[in-house]
Scaffold this motif. Structure first.
Motif, PDB file in Angstrom:
ATOM      1  N   ARG A  23       0.839  -1.213   0.000  1.00 32.24           N
ATOM      2  CA  ARG A  23       0.000   0.000   0.000  1.00 32.24           C
ATOM      3  C   ARG A  23       0.868   1.255   0.000  1.00 32.24           C
ATOM      4  N   LEU A  24       1.888   1.259   0.835  1.00 31.21           N
ATOM      5  CA  LEU A  24       2.802   2.398   0.897  1.00 31.21           C
ATOM      6  C   LEU A  24       3.517   2.586  -0.440  1.00 31.21           C
ATOM      7  N   ALA A  25       3.972   1.496  -1.024  1.00 28.73           N
ATOM      8  CA  ALA A  25       4.665   1.554  -2.312  1.00 28.73           C
ATOM      9  C   ALA A  25       3.745   2.103  -3.398  1.00 28.73           C
ATOM     10  N   ALA A  27       1.224   4.097  -3.040  1.00 33.06           N
ATOM     11  CA  ALA A  27       1.011   5.525  -2.792  1.00 33.06           C
ATOM     12  C   ALA A  27       2.206   6.358  -3.250  1.00 33.06           C
ATOM     13  N   GLU A  28       3.396   5.767  -3.200  1.00 30.86           N
ATOM     14  CA  GLU A  28       4.627   6.460  -3.600  1.00 30.86           C
ATOM     15  C   GLU A  28       5.028   6.145  -5.042  1.00 30.86           C
ATOM     16  N   LEU A  29       4.190   5.385  -5.750  1.00 31.62           N
ATOM     17  CA  LEU A  29       4.460   4.977  -7.142  1.00 31.62           C
ATOM     18  C   LEU A  29       5.790   4.233  -7.262  1.00 31.62           C
ATOM     19  N   ARG A  30       5.995   3.289  -6.340  1.00 36.42           N
ATOM     20  CA  ARG A  30       7.192   2.451  -6.353  1.00 36.42           C
ATOM     21  C   ARG A  30       6.785   0.990  -6.320  1.00 36.42           C
ATOM     22  N   GLU A  35      10.369  -0.008  -2.253  1.00 31.72           N
ATOM     23  CA  GLU A  35       9.896   0.540  -0.981  1.00 31.72           C
ATOM     24  C   GLU A  35      10.620  -0.113   0.190  1.00 31.72           C
ATOM     25  N   ILE A  38      14.059   1.396   0.448  1.00 32.81           N
ATOM     26  CA  ILE A  38      14.022   2.738   1.033  1.00 32.81           C
ATOM     27  C   ILE A  38      13.795   2.662   2.540  1.00 32.81           C
ATOM     28  N   GLU A  42      16.335   4.088   5.439  1.00 33.09           N
ATOM     29  CA  GLU A  42      15.898   5.025   6.475  1.00 33.09           C
ATOM     30  C   GLU A  42      16.168   4.458   7.865  1.00 33.09           C
TER      31      GLU A  42
END
Length: 70
Positions: A23-25, A27-30, A35, A38, A42
């Motif tokens: 879902r996060l990926a 939203a970030e177009l990855r 993701e 990344i 981090e």
């Protein structure tokens, strides 16, 4: 010169955790893989772990050079 290969390995994750990453990926177009990379970078940074990223060739089509052209 061949591109440096990324290390491939199997990663077993809880399905709910992977769904959250997807879902996060999205939203970030990855991709989920990008993701995860990344998120790991981090997390390492927050722990004070430094590393020199490998030099990777640029992907995609080269930009058109300015100065006229057809």
């Amino acid at each position: 010169m061949p591109a440096p290969a990324k290390k491939a390995f199997a990663l077993r994750l809880d399905p709910a955790l992977f769904a959250a990453i997807e879902r996060l990926a999205a939203a970030e177009l990855r991709s989920a893989n990008a993701e995860i990379e990344i998120l790991l970078r981090e997390a390492l940074g927050r722990r004070g772990v430094s590393f020199k990223p490998s030099e990777q060739p640029k992907r995609g089509r080269p930009r058109a050079e300015s100065g006229g052209g057809a």
